[in-house]
Design a protein around this motif. Structure first.
Motif, short mmCIF file in Angstrom:
data_model
loop_
_atom_site.label_atom_id
_atom_site.label_comp_id
_atom_site.label_asym_id
_atom_site.label_seq_id
_atom_site.Cartn_x
_atom_site.Cartn_y
_atom_site.Cartn_z
N GLN A 1 93.92 79.32 39.11
CA GLN A 1 93.40 80.44 39.83
C GLN A 1 92.34 80.17 41.24
OE1 GLN A 1 91.98 82.35 35.81
NE2 GLN A 1 91.25 83.94 37.51
N LYS A 2 92.77 79.00 41.50
CA LYS A 2 92.02 78.32 42.98
C LYS A 2 92.98 77.48 43.80
CE LYS A 2 89.79 74.43 40.49
NZ LYS A 2 88.43 74.13 39.98
N PHE A 3 92.53 77.45 44.95
CA PHE A 3 93.16 76.81 46.07
C PHE A 3 92.36 76.08 46.98
CE2 PHE A 3 95.28 80.85 44.77
CZ PHE A 3 96.68 80.25 44.78
N HIS A 4 93.08 74.99 47.64
CA HIS A 4 92.31 74.26 48.62
C HIS A 4 93.00 74.27 49.84
CE1 HIS A 4 91.75 70.13 50.50
NE2 HIS A 4 90.68 70.96 50.78
N ILE A 5 92.64 75.13 50.66
CA ILE A 5 92.83 75.35 51.96
C ILE A 5 91.99 74.92 52.98
CG2 ILE A 5 94.13 76.85 53.50
CD1 ILE A 5 94.99 78.48 51.06
N PRO A 6 92.00 74.04 53.97
CA PRO A 6 90.89 73.66 54.97
C PRO A 6 90.83 74.73 55.89
CG PRO A 6 92.12 71.82 54.47
CD PRO A 6 92.96 72.72 53.65
N HIS A 7 89.86 75.38 56.40
CA HIS A 7 89.60 76.05 57.58
C HIS A 7 90.46 75.59 58.83
CE1 HIS A 7 87.31 78.57 55.12
NE2 HIS A 7 86.07 78.31 55.60
N GLY A 8 90.70 76.32 59.88
CA GLY A 8 91.53 75.94 60.88
C GLY A 8 90.99 76.90 62.22
N ILE A 9 91.15 76.33 63.09
CA ILE A 9 90.73 77.09 64.64
C ILE A 9 91.76 77.10 65.48
CG2 ILE A 9 88.32 75.88 64.58
CD1 ILE A 9 89.13 74.31 66.41
N ASP A 10 91.71 78.11 66.36
CA ASP A 10 92.56 78.43 67.42
C ASP A 10 92.27 77.40 68.52
OD1 ASP A 10 94.17 79.24 69.46
OD2 ASP A 10 93.58 81.25 69.50
N ILE A 11 93.21 76.25 68.74
CA ILE A 11 92.72 75.23 69.60
C ILE A 11 93.03 75.57 71.10
CG2 ILE A 11 92.73 73.33 67.99
CD1 ILE A 11 95.30 72.66 68.95
N SER A 12 93.94 76.46 71.26
CA SER A 12 94.38 76.83 72.40
C SER A 12 93.14 77.53 73.28
CB SER A 12 95.48 78.00 72.59
OG SER A 12 95.11 79.29 71.84
N LYS A 13 92.35 77.85 72.47
CA LYS A 13 91.06 78.55 72.91
C LYS A 13 89.61 77.54 73.36
CE LYS A 13 92.01 83.05 72.72
NZ LYS A 13 93.44 83.20 72.83
N ILE A 14 89.95 76.42 72.87
CA ILE A 14 89.22 75.36 73.24
C ILE A 14 89.68 74.37 74.22
CG2 ILE A 14 87.49 73.55 72.25
CD1 ILE A 14 87.27 75.13 69.87
N PRO A 15 89.38 74.19 75.30
CA PRO A 15 89.81 73.14 76.24
C PRO A 15 89.34 71.94 76.02
CG PRO A 15 88.19 74.46 77.44
CD PRO A 15 88.45 75.18 75.99
N PHE A 16 90.39 70.95 75.97
CA PHE A 16 89.99 69.42 75.64
C PHE A 16 89.39 68.88 77.20
CE2 PHE A 16 91.27 65.03 76.34
CZ PHE A 16 90.64 64.49 75.35
N GLU A 17 88.15 68.15 76.81
CA GLU A 17 87.68 67.72 78.13
C GLU A 17 87.50 66.06 77.74
OE1 GLU A 17 86.13 69.34 80.19
OE2 GLU A 17 86.12 71.33 79.60
N ALA A 18 88.26 65.35 78.72
CA ALA A 18 88.70 64.10 78.55
C ALA A 18 87.49 63.19 79.31
CB ALA A 18 90.01 63.67 79.40
#
Length: 396
Positions: free
Chosen positions: A188-205
């Motif tokens: 009756q339980k599951f392990h599923i990590p949260h996720g984000i929309d990485i397309s909305k967060i620009p990578f800063e190098a």
């Protein structure tokens, strides 16, 4: 890879009832992890062909023919509980009045769900309210509870005293919380990590500049704002503090008095703006964080994280690669991390290590942060996990 639509024995697309937040409106720019998570989850899920009724506040997300908003309140509890009427008419605190209002609101929602449950294949509960879980034996359709809060919270721990309905299921975003919920059977339980929309967060190098702290100022779920500011002051390194003030008394008494010339404080900044020019995300949290949404957002932008080894932190940060994990005290050691000192001294050392990295190694750490999120914490990967959970729930 899953198909874009899920069908089961009745050859129908799935329809869900979603119990949303009644603290703040549900959308992707909200200053609350539950509200942001729900919006991202819904927007990705409708790409798979599903349809949702969202029980939430006025101003929450709507998508024609795919996400229908059912307004439960016009103003959120964060606004209502601080209304002078409630504070003047009772000796109870605004927080306590907020809890009473929450119970009333969720009770109303339970009535609406009772009337509409036959419309749904599964009801998804984002509230962590025990009212839904302990009363779900009165309903026929499966209930899937999302573990945004600790497994010690009443929506799980009440099952020490009440029978767990067989059609009541749980998702926990960390392995730690999954294992803490020992009272819930594995089926009756599951392990599923949260996720984000990485397309909305620009990578800063880039090279980074100031330290960063982002989060709600909440005296219960203490995310370490006073501690981060104190570290900034002692190290004489500027810190950008971006926040939503949950409790004005806590802010006025525990946080604001620590401000110095090194403290750059702002509220109501768009989420993607937090991470610009950040050298590192300083997160000396004081409670057992069930996941850590802003940590993943920070790493997606390329910002390394320095955090205490509490809650799910050891499952999210790759020590020495995407930041540093620090044991909170000598009496609370949860791993043999690269930083051997503990507590504030450990934080000092971790911050100094990042600031002293040669530019090439620092930028390699930033790239490692982004790649780690791309591999493990995207919203697409998360919803893939939920698709598997739906199938398992309907089969059971």
């Amino acid at each position: 890879m899953f198909a874009l639509t899920i069908k089961y024995q009745y050859n129908q697309l799935m329809k869900f009832g979603v119990i949303g937040s009644i603290a703040k409106p549900t959308h992707s720019e909200a200053m609350g992890g539950i509200e942001v998570w729900t919006a991202l989850f819904l927007l990705e899920s409708i790409k798979r062909g599903h349809v949702f009724d969202l029980f939430a506040l006025k101003g929450s997300i709507e998508v024609t023919n795919q996400i229908r908003l059912i307004e439960v309140l016009k103003k959120g509890l964060d606004v209502i509980k601080n209304n002078p009427f409630f504070k003047s008419k009772s000796k109870l605190s605004g927080e306590h009045n907020g809890m009473l209002l929450m119970d009333v609101s969720f009770s109303r929602m339970m009535v609406l769900l009772k009337e509409k449950q036959q419309d749904y294949d599964i009801v998804i509960n984002n509230s962590a309210s025990p009212l839904f879980t302990v009363n779900w034996d009165l309903y026929q359709k499966p209930l899937l509870n999302i573990g945004h809060f600790s497994a010690a919270e009443p929506y799980v721990s009440y099952f020490d005293y009440f029978p767990l309905p067989p059609h009541c299921f749980f998702v926990f975003p960390s392995r730690r919380e999954y294992e803490l919920a020992a009272r819930v059977p594995d089926q009756q339980k599951f392990h599923i990590p949260h996720g984000i929309d990485i397309s909305k967060i620009p990578f800063e190098a880039g090279t980074g500049k100031n330290m960063l702290w982002v989060g709600r100022l909440d005296p219960v779920a203490r995310k370490g704002a006073p501690e981060a500011i104190a570290i900034s002051n002692k190290m004489e390194i500027p810190i950008n503090v971006y926040t939503y003030i949950e409790d004005t008394h806590y802010f006025d008494t525990a946080v604001k008095p620590l401000f110095t010339a090194y403290t750059h404080f702002q509220t109501n900044i768009p989420r993607t703006e937090y991470f610009k020019d950040a050298k590192l995300f300083l997160f000396p949290l004081q409670w057992e964080e069930p996941f850590g949404f802003t940590i993943v957002e920070a790493m997606a932008s390329g910002t390394p994280v320095v955090a205490y080894a509490k809650g799910a932190i050891p499952e999210i940060i790759k020590d020495g690669e995407t930041g540093f994990i620090v044991n909170a005290s000598e009496d609370d050691r949860r791993g043999n991390w690269m930083i051997t000192k503990t507590g504030e001294e450990g934080m000092f050392e971790a911050v100094e290590r990042i600031y002293s990295l040669p530019l090439e190694r620092y930028q390699a750490m930033r790239r490692a942060c982004r790649e780690h999120v791309e591999r493990s914490f995207t919203v697409e990967k998360m919803v893939d996990g939920y698709e598997k959970a739906y199938s398992a729930i309907l089969e059971r």
